[in-house]
Every structure is written in structure tokens, then in C-alpha cells.
Write a protein that holds these residues in place. Structure first.
Motif, short mmCIF file in Angstrom:
data_model
loop_
_atom_site.label_atom_id
_atom_site.label_comp_id
_atom_site.label_asym_id
_atom_site.label_seq_id
_atom_site.Cartn_x
_atom_site.Cartn_y
_atom_site.Cartn_z
N ARG A 152 16.16 18.23 10.21
CA ARG A 152 15.96 17.60 8.75
C ARG A 152 16.73 16.29 8.83
N MET A 180 7.05 23.78 1.27
CA MET A 180 7.22 23.81 -0.30
C MET A 180 7.05 22.47 -1.11
N ALA A 220 14.76 29.02 6.07
CA ALA A 220 15.02 28.37 7.36
C ALA A 220 16.61 28.17 7.41
N TYR A 235 13.41 31.60 2.47
CA TYR A 235 12.27 31.63 1.62
C TYR A 235 11.23 32.10 2.31
N ARG A 282 15.89 18.42 3.12
CA ARG A 282 14.86 19.48 2.73
C ARG A 282 13.65 19.17 2.06
N GLU A 340 14.18 24.36 -5.83
CA GLU A 340 15.36 23.87 -4.78
C GLU A 340 16.51 23.51 -5.55
N1 GLY Z 1 12.46 22.51 2.36
C1 GLY Z 1 13.33 23.65 2.67
C2 GLY Z 1 14.14 23.65 3.93
O1 GLY Z 1 14.24 22.48 4.39
O2 GLY Z 1 14.27 24.54 4.45
#
Ligand code: GLY
Length: 372
Positions: A301, A47, A257, A244, A327, A53
Motif C-alpha cells: 500500500r 472494499m 490483510a 476482513y 488502504r 474503515e
Molecule cells: N482496504 C483494506 C486494506 O488495505 O487492507
């Protein structure tokens, strides 16, 4: 005078993006990568969503600056690799329980408020619990997992970037003044070597603090899955709370996620994580719950205490940082590549205004937490 090779520690999205930008400027660069499969660039949904976000402050500004650069950056990657990256400026819808919730969304001012009828028009088949929403037309997506990462790898190799796969950097070596003098490596065959170098970029994602414990970077595990929908099943990305849905051109629906800071580096899928995603699909787009399942995967992440990245000079002279993107790694790759190229090749244009570069390098200093 021949330039010394710049080492990029980490072969994920940031490492490849920076290597590509540096190689385009004609400097020798080598990427040291422990394990390609760990790279968060292969995990994310792709995304491009600073507004959806709900980012704020300097992180929103950084995200917007990156979003603006993405089309030109993707054009470079596609031109250098001959491969498409699957960029889709498709807009993202954030569904809400009602208008009050939509109006209170941190980035509401950047979006278009949707009542239920308009929401259904934007997302045919959206679940009945959403009475309002926000549409962010400026946000979009890119096919990071299947296309962008491969295109970057090919663009890098085409420009002569060196790669050492299966090579773990075990330690950073300093000279008498404390500046970077080299790295200690362990190659895939188990042999250990020292590699002298005066300039390197640490782009080790969630593992960054293993190499440099001063860095406040920790893993936040995310589990994901994908379903095969009909071609062009979903026009907009749907960014719901906790789940999402990102629909690719060919109908593949990428679903993210979980966010599991307590999991540390625990590998694997969990029933609770998968239930969360399945519940999210049923609530957002009930018909998708019946689409054939394709893959399930997870990753880590690289997070920091304020969820913003660490960019630019670090605690060791000669070592630059490009980590902690949490993210927003796919979104922030374009600006990260430009900022790091500006640091590594200051005599060449980076495409970032010097005042803007200085502002972001200040806002995302590695030691901003200690100063707070
Ligand atoms: N960019 C969304 C996530 O890390 O889940």
C-alpha cells in the motif's frame, strides 16, 4: 491545435482511472507502466468502506464523496469496456466484543447498532466472541482483482489510450524554469530514452518516492488469501480487527490483510502473516476455516504520514500527483479520477463542484506535512 500527449506514470488503478477519464474528454494520453503485477489494484480486496474503515475528518469526506460517485463511474467503465466490474452494494458489518465498543467506533453514528441476535441475522455463522456490531449499509465492495482492473484496461484501450508496458520512468526532466520538460525512461529491452512532455500524472503508488524523493510516501505491505466458499456464501462483508472477509457473488472469499510497515518492499508471504489471517477467519466465521484454499498473495500500500492521499499539483509545475491512497485506493479511485480530470481538462465538466474540488485539493496537498 493538437494537444500534447499527457503521460500517466504508473499503470495501476489510479493511473488507469485517470487515463480513462482524460481519454473520455478527448485528450491524448499514454500510460507508462513498469510492471502490471505490482499494481495495488490487483492486490486489494475491493472494499468500498469509508464508514467500516472508521475514517475521520477530510479523509472520511473524501471517501464519502467517492462512494457517492462509484455507481456512475462504474457505469462509465462498464459501458466503455463492455465488461462487468462486480460492484456489490452489499453493506459491511463491523463485529465488536460488546455494545460499548460498537458505540465508541469512530463512525458509529453512520451505522446501525446490532445486538448479538441481529448480528447473527446479518452474518449467519459469525464466531461466538462477537456480542455486538455495526452495519454500514452504504458501504460495499467491487471485484477489483478479477474484473475492475481488466474493465478499466479495456475501456482505456478502446478509447485510444497508449500503453507502454515494462517501461520504467527513471527520472523527471525539468526545463530552465524548473517546470516538467520530459521523462527519462528505460524500456523492457533495456534501452534508455528521453520522452518530452509538459503534463504528466505521477501515480506510482508505493514507489512514488523513488521518482520524487520529496514525496512522503512509503510502502505498507499487506498479505492476503482467498478461499472458495459456496455460492453467495456471505451476504455482507465482515470487517474484523486485523482481518476482513469479502465474499464475491460466486462464493470466492477474499481475506485481508496484514499491515506491515516494517517489511519495506520485502517480497513474499510469511508464516506469521498467514497465521494472522487464518486466526482471523476462525474467529470471524469458523465454518470458513474448512473451505478450500485458492490463492495467497501480497502487495504494497502507498502510505503517507497521515494515511491520506497526495492529490493535485506537486513540487514540479506540470506534474500532478495521484498517490498515497494507503488502504483506500479502490474506494478513492472515483473521486481521484474526477479531481485529476478537472485539473487536466479544466474546460470540461468533471462532476465535482468547484468548491468541493478546491477543498479536497487543499486538504490533500502534497506539502501539508511540512506546513503542520
Ligand atoms: N482496504 C483494506 C486494506 O488495505 O487492507
Amino acid at each position: 491545435m493538437a494537444h500534447e500527449t499527457i503521460l500517466i506514470l504508473g499503470g495501476g488503478l489510479m493511473g488507469l482511472t485517470i487515463a480513462h477519464q482524460v481519454a473520455r474528454r478527448g485528450l491524448p494520453v499514454t500510460v507508462l507502466s513498469r510492471s502490471r503485477r505490482e499494481a495495488a489494484g490487483f492486490v486489494a480486496a475491493g472494499m468500498l468502506a469509508p464508514h467500516a474503515e472508521g475514517l475521520s475528518g477530510e479523509l472520511l469526506a473524501l471517501g464519502q464523496a467517492s462512494l457517492e460517485r462509484i455507481p456512475a463511474w462504474v457505469e462509465q467503465v462498464e459501458g466503455d469496456s463492455g465488461l462487468g466490474c462486480g460492484l456489490r452494494p452489499c453493506g459491511i458489518v463491523v463485529p465488536c466484543a460488546g455494545s460499548a465498543e460498537a458505540e465508541a467506533y469512530p463512525t458509529a453514528a453512520h451505522g446501525q447498532l446490532l445486538e448479538r441476535a441481529a448480528l447473527e441475522h446479518q452474518v449467519p455463522g459469525i464466531g461466538p466472541s462477537w456480542q455486538a456490531g455495526l452495519l454500514f449499509m452504504q458501504d460495499g465492495q467491487i471485484d477489483n482483482r478479477r474484473r475492475l482492473m481488466r474493465a478499466l484496461e479495456r475501456a482505456c484501450t478502446g478509447l485510444g489510450v497508449g500503453f507502454e508496458e515494462g517501461t520504467e520512468v527513471e527520472a523527471l526532466q525539468r526545463d530552465g524554469s524548473g517546470a516538467l520538460a520530459g521523462v527519462a525512461l528505460r524500456r523492457a529491452d533495456g534501452s534508455r530514452h528521453g520522452l518530452p512532455c509538459r503534463r504528466a500524472v505521477l501515480a506510482c503508488g508505493a514507489w512514488s518516492a523513488e521518482l520524487l524523493p520529496e514525496l512522503p510516501v512509503f510502502p505498507v505491505k499487506g498479505q492476503m488469501l482467498s478461499l472458495q466458499g459456496p455460492r453467495q456464501a456471505l451476504r455482507r462483508v465482515i470487517f474484523g480487527p486485523g482481518t476482513y472477509l469479502v465474499g464475491r457473488e460466486d462464493g470466492l472469499l477474499v481475506v485481508g490483510a496484514t499491515s506491515e510497515p516494517a517489511a519495506g518492499f520485502a517480497d513474499g508471504l510469511t508464516p506469521a502473516g498467514q497465521r494472522q489471517l487464518e486466526g482471523g477467519i476462525a474467529a470471524l466465521l469458523p465454518e470458513a476455516a474448512g473451505w478450500p484454499p485458492m490463492e495467497r498473495w501480497w502487495g504494497f500500500r502507498p502510505c503517507t504520514p497521515d494515511e491520506g492521499p497526495l492529490l493535485g499539483p506537486g513540487p514540479i509545475p506540470g506534474l500532478l500527483l495521484a498517490t498515497g491512497h494507503h488502504r483506500n485506493g479502490v474506494l478513492l479511485a472515483a473521486i481521484t479520477g474526477a479531481l485529476l480530470a478537472q485539473q487536466l481538462c479544466p474546460d470540461q465538466p468533471s462532476g465535482v463542484e468547484p468548491a468541493m474540488a478546491a477543498r479536497f485539493l487543499r486538504a490533500f496537498r502534497w506539502d501539508r506535512f511540512a506546513a503542520a
